[in-house]
Design an enzyme around this catalytic site. Structure first.
Site, PDB file in Angstrom:
ATOM      1  NE  ARG A 246      -1.247   2.588   2.804  1.00 14.21           N
ATOM      2  CZ  ARG A 246      -0.519   3.944   3.005  1.00 14.21           C
ATOM      3  NH1 ARG A 246      -0.599   4.819   2.175  1.00 14.21           N
ATOM      4  NH2 ARG A 246      -0.175   3.884   4.373  1.00 14.21           N
ATOM      5  CG  ASP A 247       3.277   4.181   2.990  1.00 16.98           C
ATOM      6  OD1 ASP A 247       3.321   5.153   2.187  1.00 16.98           O
ATOM      7  OD2 ASP A 247       3.997   4.297   4.135  1.00 16.98           O
TER       8      ASP A 247
ATOM      9  CG  HIS B  64       4.937   4.147   9.015  1.00 12.69           C
ATOM     10  ND1 HIS B  64       4.127   3.549   8.340  1.00 12.69           N
ATOM     11  CD2 HIS B  64       5.662   4.718   8.124  1.00 12.69           C
ATOM     12  CE1 HIS B  64       4.213   3.561   7.219  1.00 12.69           C
ATOM     13  NE2 HIS B  64       5.260   4.477   7.015  1.00 12.69           N
TER      14      HIS B  64
ATOM     15  CB  CYS C 131       3.815  11.288   2.319  1.00  9.78           C
ATOM     16  SG  CYS C 131       2.379  12.223   2.094  1.00  9.78           S
TER      17      CYS C 131
END
Length: 317
Positions: A20-21, A212, A245
């Site tokens: 996902r990330d 994280h 991100c």
């Protein structure tokens, strides 16, 4: 197996967030069968907990448009724990229908990053989480919370520890039994990791605290070491160091799962993961993505990996 360093836990629990990330910001769509193959390689290497996908708008994150198909490939396995990131009520409905074990709800500890990341105020995000909590009641799908920018904001700078504590309390009160501090911006340092863990411990009794980290400034593993020194047992990482991100300037990837497992192994902390298998999985991730990934152990190998004398030239003179 080495004896754990004094103060370290005997065992760490890892959640792999690469599917996902790690993949969410890749500009070229990774075919569903390749995503499934990568996850299977991580399972073969001993990993059992995954943030496997996110149920977001395909327009916003095209890479996750196959969320239901990826989850379906592993759904129902008793030996796996599969979580999915959900941004809103519609995403939660899709995650429940697809059979996720848990939904990850996320908001930033800073107002400006939350506006950039999800285009909502922090207050609106938390109000939406209450709706999702009501939806999840009786479904058997657990709620987990992620606090983004928990260690600093690229727009506001320092994030107050109390803001992180208040958000964690709000998550706890919504019934979340697993809360992650996200180093979304790579601004964590060993000192502010210790500071936040100390502040959160009194208010998170019975809640699993996870860390994280990103490696934006090269201290991701040092921050994990700080967490271990505080007895934190839950960590999230991404194979090969994939990720970063898209709403943070100059962001780089997560700490690499194989690098974290190497640190754990050499610190006497068990994880259940096979380092050689993770190195193979990181190589597969690199081939799928089509570029060199930042993980270090995938290049160098374990500490005691030896070479033949004739594989290196002899100095002259």
């Amino acid at each position: 197996m080495l004896t754990p360093i004094q103060g370290f836990p005997e065992r760490a629990v890892l959640t792999e967030v690469g599917p996902r990330d790690g993949l969410q910001s890749e500009p070229v769509f990774v075919p569903t069968d390749q995503k499934i193959a990568l996850i299977q390689s991580l399972i073969d290497a001993g990993l059992r907990r995954f943030e496997i996908t996110s149920f977001v708008s395909p327009r916003a994150v095209p890479q996750m448009r196959d969320a239901a198909e990826v989850l379906a490939a592993f759904r129902g396995r008793d030996d796996l724990h599969l979580t999915a990131l959900v941004p809103n009520l519609r995403g939660a409905e899709a995650a429940i229908e697809a059979g996720a074990d848990a939904m990850v709800l996320f908001a930033s500890a800073s107002e400006s990053h939350n506006l950039k990341n999800v285009n909502r105020s922090r207050t609106d995000s938390l109000a939406g989480f209450a709706d999702i909590a009501r939806l999840a009641e009786g479904t058997g799908v657990a709620l987990q919370g992620a606090i983004a920018t928990a260690f600093g904001c690229p727009f506001e700078g320092e994030v107050a520890v109390q803001a992180v504590v208040d958000q964690a309390k709000a998550y706890r009160d919504l019934g979340m039994n697993y809360i992650t501090l996200g180093d979304t911006t790579g601004m964590a340092t060993p000192a502010n990791v210790i500071q936040r863990v100390q502040a959160l411990r009194p208010v998170l009794d019975g809640v699993d605290l996870a860390l994280h980290f990103h490696n934006t400034r090269g201290v991701g593993l040092a921050c994990a070491y700080a967490g271990l020194s505080m007895g934190v047992t839950h960590y999230e990482s991404s194979i090969g160091g994939l990720g970063g991100c898209p709403f943070v300037p100059r962001a780089t990837g997560n700490i690499a799962t194989e690098d974290l497992v190497y640190l754990l192994q050499e610190s006497g902390v068990q994880s259940g993961a096979d380092l050689d298998g993770l190195i193979d999985a990181a190589g597969l991730a690199e081939r799928i993505i089509g570029r060199e990934l930042p993980g270090q152990v995938m290049k160098a190998g374990p500490r005691l990996k030896t070479a033949t004398m004739d594989s290196v030239r002899t100095a002259n003179g």
